[in-house]
Scaffold this motif. Structure first.
Motif, PDB file in Angstrom:
ATOM      1  N   ASP A 140      -2.107  51.024 -21.825  1.00 26.00           N
ATOM      2  CA  ASP A 140      -3.405  50.660 -21.246  1.00 26.00           C
ATOM      3  C   ASP A 140      -3.248  49.440 -20.344  1.00 26.00           C
ATOM      4  N   MET A 141      -2.519  48.439 -20.847  1.00 26.28           N
ATOM      5  CA  MET A 141      -2.332  47.190 -20.115  1.00 26.28           C
ATOM      6  C   MET A 141      -1.617  47.449 -18.786  1.00 26.28           C
ATOM      7  N   ARG A 142      -0.599  48.289 -18.838  1.00 26.02           N
ATOM      8  CA  ARG A 142       0.122  48.635 -17.620  1.00 26.02           C
ATOM      9  C   ARG A 142      -0.787  49.347 -16.622  1.00 26.02           C
ATOM     10  N   ALA A 143      -1.454  50.396 -17.128  1.00 29.20           N
ATOM     11  CA  ALA A 143      -2.300  51.220 -16.256  1.00 29.20           C
ATOM     12  C   ALA A 143      -3.418  50.382 -15.639  1.00 29.20           C
ATOM     13  N   GLY A 144      -3.974  49.455 -16.427  1.00 30.29           N
ATOM     14  CA  GLY A 144      -5.112  48.677 -15.959  1.00 30.29           C
ATOM     15  C   GLY A 144      -4.755  47.611 -14.940  1.00 30.29           C
ATOM     16  N   HIS A 145      -3.492  47.220 -14.869  1.00 32.70           N
ATOM     17  CA  HIS A 145      -3.128  46.095 -14.007  1.00 32.70           C
ATOM     18  C   HIS A 145      -2.152  46.439 -12.889  1.00 32.70           C
ATOM     19  N   ALA A 146      -1.514  47.617 -12.969  1.00 32.43           N
ATOM     20  CA  ALA A 146      -0.425  47.938 -12.029  1.00 32.43           C
ATOM     21  C   ALA A 146      -0.868  47.797 -10.566  1.00 32.43           C
ATOM     22  N   HIS A 147      -2.091  48.268 -10.255  1.00 30.84           N
ATOM     23  CA  HIS A 147      -2.545  48.279  -8.860  1.00 30.84           C
ATOM     24  C   HIS A 147      -2.781  46.873  -8.315  1.00 30.84           C
ATOM     25  N   LEU A 148      -2.850  45.867  -9.195  1.00 32.16           N
ATOM     26  CA  LEU A 148      -3.156  44.509  -8.748  1.00 32.16           C
ATOM     27  C   LEU A 148      -1.917  43.757  -8.262  1.00 32.16           C
ATOM     28  N   LYS A 149      -0.730  44.278  -8.598  1.00 31.23           N
ATOM     29  CA  LYS A 149       0.534  43.653  -8.185  1.00 31.23           C
ATOM     30  C   LYS A 149       0.542  42.157  -8.525  1.00 31.23           C
ATOM     31  N   LEU A 150       0.396  41.885  -9.815  1.00 28.45           N
ATOM     32  CA  LEU A 150       0.275  40.498 -10.272  1.00 28.45           C
ATOM     33  C   LEU A 150       1.634  39.814 -10.348  1.00 28.45           C
ATOM     34  N   THR A 151       1.608  38.504 -10.173  1.00 30.39           N
ATOM     35  CA  THR A 151       2.841  37.710 -10.262  1.00 30.39           C
ATOM     36  C   THR A 151       2.746  36.740 -11.439  1.00 30.39           C
ATOM     37  N   GLU A 152       3.883  36.094 -11.704  1.00 32.56           N
ATOM     38  CA  GLU A 152       3.973  35.076 -12.756  1.00 32.56           C
ATOM     39  C   GLU A 152       2.881  34.014 -12.583  1.00 32.56           C
ATOM     40  N   GLU A 153       2.640  33.618 -11.331  1.00 32.68           N
ATOM     41  CA  GLU A 153       1.655  32.567 -11.059  1.00 32.68           C
ATOM     42  C   GLU A 153       0.257  32.996 -11.529  1.00 32.68           C
ATOM     43  N   HIS A 154      -0.089  34.270 -11.260  1.00 33.78           N
ATOM     44  CA  HIS A 154      -1.398  34.775 -11.689  1.00 33.78           C
ATOM     45  C   HIS A 154      -1.510  34.744 -13.212  1.00 33.78           C
ATOM     46  N   PHE A 155      -0.440  35.185 -13.863  1.00 33.34           N
ATOM     47  CA  PHE A 155      -0.458  35.231 -15.325  1.00 33.34           C
ATOM     48  C   PHE A 155      -0.602  33.813 -15.893  1.00 33.34           C
ATOM     49  N   SER A 204       2.184  38.218 -25.406  1.00 37.33           N
ATOM     50  CA  SER A 204       2.891  39.411 -25.865  1.00 37.33           C
ATOM     51  C   SER A 204       2.680  40.597 -24.926  1.00 37.33           C
ATOM     52  N   VAL A 205       1.664  40.560 -24.078  1.00 37.31           N
ATOM     53  CA  VAL A 205       1.430  41.681 -23.160  1.00 37.31           C
ATOM     54  C   VAL A 205       1.878  41.328 -21.731  1.00 37.31           C
ATOM     55  N   LYS A 206       2.552  40.199 -21.592  1.00 35.01           N
ATOM     56  CA  LYS A 206       2.907  39.723 -20.242  1.00 35.01           C
ATOM     57  C   LYS A 206       3.692  40.774 -19.441  1.00 35.01           C
ATOM     58  N   ASN A 207       4.712  41.333 -20.044  1.00 34.98           N
ATOM     59  CA  ASN A 207       5.536  42.298 -19.298  1.00 34.98           C
ATOM     60  C   ASN A 207       4.747  43.542 -18.898  1.00 34.98           C
ATOM     61  N   ASP A 208       3.836  43.951 -19.762  1.00 35.63           N
ATOM     62  CA  ASP A 208       3.008  45.103 -19.418  1.00 35.63           C
ATOM     63  C   ASP A 208       2.074  44.775 -18.265  1.00 35.63           C
ATOM     64  N   VAL A 209       1.418  43.595 -18.363  1.00 37.04           N
ATOM     65  CA  VAL A 209       0.460  43.190 -17.332  1.00 37.04           C
ATOM     66  C   VAL A 209       1.161  43.015 -15.978  1.00 37.04           C
ATOM     67  N   LEU A 210       2.356  42.440 -16.013  1.00 42.21           N
ATOM     68  CA  LEU A 210       3.082  42.215 -14.758  1.00 42.21           C
ATOM     69  C   LEU A 210       3.905  43.450 -14.351  1.00 42.21           C
TER      70      LEU A 210
END
Lengths: 322, 120
Positions: free
Chosen positions: B67-82, B112-118
């Protein structure tokens, strides 16, 4: 226990949630967290009691519309529900069209049988011949007979060009929709009504509903328009203000305010933030230009107004060519 | 007796309610990330912040890594955003006078979800 969904009867299993029951019977439902947090799966109750837990955290106006989260709803009795986007279609007729200003006209529609609404909600008006559909707010109140809309002439606007010659023509209505209506439970609260152009229509309904209910708190209405001639209800509003000491009026026009009291060329949002009620106290209705609504809602929220007390139905302009 | 969970120690759903507006107001004015949050549908966006906080508080939201991956993939987030989100989470909890060790626990859950979100 029985669950009625879109006319079908399902038996609820012991301890089963409404969402689980619907899915077990093959209904396609949207859901995500399945624990009453994300609000993805909202449905509406049309009959029966919804347990409190199934509405935990929902906006008051949604709760009042019967919306709830089926993923955490274990009914204690029979329940009838529908999808949250289900809207009814009603038959009506254009009764009359009257000029209010160079740009704006008042359109009266006959009241369809069984149509229940709150002033300030909106409808989708459908031209039966070709299905052309536009959204308009209802400026009148229940019990006033015809439904009144304020329609702005749009350059190249198909509906707004058709309506002036459409008296007597049949139309259809979908709705009512939206949550821009008066809230009766807090008669002392300062109210902010702010809108541009025909965004005044729902504000006019909310204002008159508030006055009809004897609202005791201060009410400040702000109208923004392209010019002084487009403050198309200014006189009616002033008459209301003369009769109700708690009503204040301000207007913003592009160009010359012609010395009219309460009218200036200062931007509307700026006037609201400097002259309106305290953001932490107020309840607001914002309508009209999408950038204005979006910007002011954000500024009010940042200044301390809870989102639950900011009513603003998203205005979605028709797609090009439709 | 069972040990109280992180969610219970933080004060449960009421604590999320107290935190959500503080947190959402912070991200709305954070120039690093506000453009992700400044949408037409603020109500919907606020609910998402609530879901996030419920998760970080160790509460009853059952999101999977997918879910975390699917919900954030299109945003192309970086370490700074996280990092910006984590900072706003920390300062929100500080403002609510949550003890340091509980803030650290919540940060651990969110991390714990950082890698999924990014999406890595």
């Amino acid at each position: 226990m029985q669950l009625e969904f879109a006319g079908k009867q399902y038996e609820l299993g012991t301890g089963e949630t409404v969402l689980e029951c619907l899915e077990r019977h093959g209904e396609q439902m949207v859901s995500s967290c399945r624990s009453g947090v994300c609000q993805c799966c909202l449905v509406r109750a049309t009959a029966g009691a919804v347990p409190r837990a199934a509405q935990q955290g929902l906006k008051q106006s949604w709760r009042e519309q019967g919306l709830f989260m089926p993923c955490v709803c274990r009914p204690e009795g029979d329940l009838a529900i529908e999808r949250s986007d289900a809207v009814q279609l009603f038959s009506s007729r254009v009764e009359s069209v009257q000029e209010l200003s160079p740009r704006v006209m008042r359109v009266r529609l006959t009241m369809p049988e069984g149509f229940r609404f709150a002033g300030g909600q909106f409808i989708q008006l459908v031209r039966p011949a070709d299905g052309l559909m536009r959204s308009y707010s209802i400026a009148s109140l229940p019990g006033e007979g015809a439904l009144q809309l304020h329609v702005s002439r749009q350059p190249g606007g198909i509906m707004s060009q058709w309506l002036p010659a459409a008296a007597g023509e049949p139309v259809q209505l979908r709705g009512p929709l939206g949550e821009c209506s008066y809230v009766t439970s807090e008669p002392e609260r300062p109210l902010l009504l702010a809108g541009t152009g025909t965004g005044l229509a729902p504000l006019y309904a909310v204002l008159r509903a508030a006055l009809r209910e004897g609202h005791a708190g201060p009410i400040h209405l702000f109208h923004g328009a392209a010019g002084i001639a487009e403050l198309y209800l200014w006189r009616e509003l002033q008459e209301l203000a003369e009769r109700h000491a708690n009503l204040s009026l301000s207007a913003s026009v592009a160009g010359d305010a012609a010395g009219e009291p309460g009218v200036s060329s200062r931007p509307l949002a700026e006037q609201v933030l400097s002259d309106g009620p305290s953001p932490k106290q107020l309840r607001a209705w914002l309508c009209g230009n999408p950038d204005f609504v979006r910007g002011l809602r954000k500024q009010l929220y940042l200044a301390g107004t809870p989102l639950e007390r900011i009513h603003a139905d998203p205005f979605i302009p028709p797609a090009a060519g439709h | 007796m069972n040990q109280p969970t992180l969610f219970e120690k933080l004060g449960g759903a009421a604590a999320v309610d107290a935190a959500v507006d503080i947190f959402y107001r912070k991200v709305l004015v954070d120039p690093r990330i506000c453009h992700f949050f400044d949408t037409v549908d603020m109500d919907r966006q606020r609910v998402k912040q609530k879901a996030f906080l419920t998760y970080a508080f160790g509460g009853p939201a059952s999101y999977s890594g997918r879910d975390m991956r699917a919900g954030h993939a299109h945003l192309k987030l970086t370490e700074e955003h996280f990092d910006a989100v984590m900072e706003n989470l920390g300062s929100t909890l500080k403002e609510l006078q949550v003890p340091e060790e509980l803030i650290a626990e919540a940060a651990k859950v969110a991390n714990s979800v950082k890698n999924d979100v990014l999406n890595r």
